[in-house]
Design an enzyme around this catalytic site. Sequence first.
Site, PDB file in Angstrom:
ATOM      1  N   HIS A 271      39.021  73.582  37.308  1.00 37.28           N
ATOM      2  CA  HIS A 271      39.609  73.453  35.815  1.00 37.28           C
ATOM      3  C   HIS A 271      41.296  73.697  36.109  1.00 37.28           C
ATOM      4  CE1 HIS A 271      40.049  74.821  31.663  1.00 37.28           C
ATOM      5  NE2 HIS A 271      41.203  75.262  31.896  1.00 37.28           N
ATOM      6  N   GLU A 272      41.681  74.528  37.119  1.00 38.92           N
ATOM      7  CA  GLU A 272      42.999  74.620  37.210  1.00 38.92           C
ATOM      8  C   GLU A 272      43.604  73.507  38.040  1.00 38.92           C
ATOM      9  OE1 GLU A 272      44.698  76.664  35.513  1.00 38.92           O
ATOM     10  OE2 GLU A 272      42.922  78.012  34.948  1.00 38.92           O
ATOM     11  N   HIS A 275      44.899  71.027  35.201  1.00 39.21           N
ATOM     12  CA  HIS A 275      46.373  71.418  34.901  1.00 39.21           C
ATOM     13  C   HIS A 275      47.000  71.099  35.836  1.00 39.21           C
ATOM     14  CE1 HIS A 275      45.088  73.654  31.200  1.00 39.21           C
ATOM     15  NE2 HIS A 275      44.237  74.307  31.945  1.00 39.21           N
ATOM     16  N   GLU A 301      44.725  70.847  27.937  1.00 38.42           N
ATOM     17  CA  GLU A 301      43.466  71.274  28.053  1.00 38.42           C
ATOM     18  C   GLU A 301      42.329  70.235  28.228  1.00 38.42           C
ATOM     19  OE1 GLU A 301      42.063  74.174  28.780  1.00 38.42           O
ATOM     20  OE2 GLU A 301      44.057  75.240  28.551  1.00 38.42           O
TER      21      GLU A 301
END
EC number: 3.4.17.19
Length: 510
Positions: A271-272, A275, A301
């Site tokens: 997930h990170e 980003h 997101e």
Amino acid sequence: MATEATADESEAPDAYQELLSNYRRIANVGNASGILSWDQQVMMPEGGTPARAQQLSTLSAVHHDLLVDDEVGDLLDELEGADLDEEQSAVVREVRRKYEREARVPTELVEEISSTSSEALSAWEEAKAEDDFETFEPYLEKLVDLKRQYAEHIDPDADPYEVLFQDYEPYVSLDRAETILEELKETLVPMIEEIRSSETPITTDAFEGTWDAEKQEELSRETLTLLGYDWDRGRLDVSSHPFTSGTQFDARVTTRFDEADPLSSLLSTVHEFGHANYQLGLPDEGYATPLGEARDLSVHESQSRLWENHVGRSEAFWELFLPTVKDHFPDASDVTAREAFESINQVYEDNLIRVEADELTYHLHIVIRFEIERALVSGDLDVSDVPETWNDKYEEYLGVRPETDAEGCLQDIHWSHGNFGYFPTYSLGSVMAAQLYETVEDELGDLDERTRNGDFADLHEWLRENVHQYGKRYETDDLVLEATGEEFTADAFTDYVTEKYGALYDLDSA
């Protein structure tokens, strides 16, 4: 160098070039604050809070004063109606929006919000560790009050929560966000109920046991390398709540490790990565200008959720990655890719933690936070009643009741930063991710074979070309339209989850 004027800039009006020069100073002060905030959450000694609160408060005030300086206002007035190209017009639009909002907020209030947030972060960390909401309560109460004042200064006639939401998503209305959340509830609630009563439940727990944190960190580093993380412009650290911070030259990620749940840290890392990959994909030449900044949180997101859900939760990814997992954890030697895929996509009946939630119930976690923080800001809910209200909503929406505040209302870091209005962007981002990924597959074909081969180059290139390179050139709706050819809707997401979970659980509604 990134700060040199481009050919287009040299042909722009003098007022535009002066405005851009001013904005670069403003952006660099903000970026310096970001590094100090990262340090506070990752490396700063526990006793550093009093000094760090003052440092961040001062930088917030400097940033604010630079932005609302009369010279910036005069330059914006001079550029009203000027002959600018599309990119220059976008820069002026974005600077004007920030200027007009912040010019209404007193510097003293900006300083107070910053210093209170810095103190609240330490209080939240202590409260969570000690499972004691009362430690955090006075800071949360003060932040709610300060943020109400902030919203009142910006637009005294507007819903204060909507004003705060616009800090994170200025180009999607709160009404539209609520509509999308309602659409998700209408799709997901009956689907979750059907899954929980399914005659073919997934009960696989391929990674049951204890998984060494150091080896999990090694695995997270290999995951980032596999996905294409640029280690020359980034790093991985541990924090109490995973986050990403930085710019296209320095995008740092953090994760956390649970020795009883290796999938949580792995998904947090993926997930990170999404980003950081967005930050690193922004154009170098646009650094410290709106053209080199991310297009707000819904788009941000969308990038993290795309990599987490559409890549990291796919069966193809586990066919690729499972041998690496087994290299680090021999206890997983008998696990098959299908079992790993089913484990990571189980819809749980008793999950309390948002960042560990499955892909479906995740959005009910968001709805709960949205409803609570909106009631807090409106004054319909007292801060002292947050734990009980939180627990009641979890029981109502998810059928499970937290036994502690640490696994209840203290689990997220956002309110310690005063980030009221942030949470809806997670669901908006998931919806956008599905629409983007559907378009990538329409244009490039099924991506599973590329994933199985560890070939993410085409996906990277498509995201760079259709999302990252534009920075804030387009407003959110226009960016989605430019990338996908369609208006921003929840259709692709509802189709995606219906097909995926219908197949996994053999649902009649699929």
